[in-house]
Design an enzyme around this catalytic site. Structure first.
Site, PDB file in Angstrom:
ATOM      1  CG  HIS A 155      -2.053  -0.969   1.106  1.00 42.52           C
ATOM      2  ND1 HIS A 155      -3.008  -1.112   2.094  1.00 42.52           N
ATOM      3  CD2 HIS A 155      -2.381  -1.854   0.146  1.00 42.52           C
ATOM      4  CE1 HIS A 155      -3.870  -2.055   1.728  1.00 42.52           C
ATOM      5  NE2 HIS A 155      -3.504  -2.512   0.546  1.00 42.52           N
ATOM      6  CG  HIS A 213       3.201  -2.674   6.664  1.00 49.00           C
ATOM      7  ND1 HIS A 213       3.673  -3.883   6.211  1.00 49.00           N
ATOM      8  CD2 HIS A 213       2.032  -2.449   5.987  1.00 49.00           C
ATOM      9  CE1 HIS A 213       2.843  -4.361   5.305  1.00 49.00           C
ATOM     10  NE2 HIS A 213       1.837  -3.521   5.153  1.00 49.00           N
TER      11      HIS A 213
END
Length: 260
Positions: A155, A213
């Site tokens: 992303h 993340h």
């Protein structure tokens, strides 16, 4: 239709302008850095947008290149043809979408390769008991295991890349005169669609930065996205044998379709 025209005109001036194009990459880098700092130092409580099943993630972000491709294809084709009346120019400029698809595919496969090469299969997210015999994430998860590897944020790569590409391509609408009403209506609709996509991409990029993340995974992902844009639009597309840059100003040679 007058309201649509006015809204599209305002959108072009406020979103697809020179200032936005010049500073967007820096702005996206700042979002990634600040969001990552927030996640590490001041974790936020769960919300609708850190649920991977939220509507924007499922129906837009997961297919973000598809949406970007779908909206840019007619936009590039129409603006290029109206400006030059040359099918050769149209196909050349559409080559930017082919290049974008190759960048998306290559980087995605590379990220998967890195995650598989650095990962280990465990019985659970507690990372206590290793499941031997698994060398890739897909087979591990399909067997009920948990794969722990270096997961470069897809992303963080794709959302900035799509945003920067849209900003580069959409600015051309400032310089092309559309003589037929259907062309004006279509380009207005596409302009608003691209502006909506940019809003979603940046918002969900921000959500990725503050919720998902770790810092290095997001930094690498964002770097790949910005680098993909820089290598193409700031370097390669300046050269003769390339898809070329979108039109940047009104035609000074008097070609059909430009503002004069």
């Amino acid at each position: 239709m007058e309201h649509l025209e006015a809204f599209a005109s305002w959108t072009r001036k406020s979103c697809f302008n020179e200032v936005s194009r010049r500073h967007a990459a820096w702005g996206l880098a700042v979002i990634s850095l600040v969001g990552s700092l927030v996640k590490e130092q001041w974790p936020l409580p769960d919300s609708y947008f850190n649920n991977k099943k939220n509507v924007l993630n499922v129906y837009f972000v997961k297919v973000s290149w598809g949406w970007t491709f779908l909206c840019l294809l007619p936009f590039i084709a129409l603006t290029s043809y109206v400006a030059t009346r040359s099918l050769g120019t149209v196909f050349r400029r559409l080559g930017a979408l082919l290049v974008g698809s190759m960048i998306w595919f290559t980087c995605t496969k590379f990220f998967i390769l890195i995650e598989n090469a650095t990962g280990t299969c465990y019985n659970s997210s507690a990372l206590l008991d290793i499941r031997p015999g698994f060398t890739d994430k897909r087979s591990c998860i399909s067997s009920g295991g948990f794969w722990d590897g270096f997961d470069i944020s897809g992303h963080s790569f794709l959302l900035p890349y799509c945003t920067l590409m849209i900003l580069e391509e959409a600015a051309v609408a400032h310089f092309v005169r559309f003589e037929k009403s259907w062309q004006k209506h279509l380009i207005n609709f596409l302009t608003l669609s691209l502006a909506f996509l940019i809003f979603v991409w940046i918002f969900m990029f921000f959500c990725t930065s503050i919720y998902f993340h770790d810092f290095s995974q997001k930094l690498l992902g964002t770097s790949f996205g910005i680098l993909g844009w820089y290598v193409t639009y700031k370097q390669w597309y300046l050269m003769p044998y390339s898809p070329g840059l979108p039109l940047r100003s009104a035609n000074k040679e008097g070609k059909r379709g430009y503002n004069k």
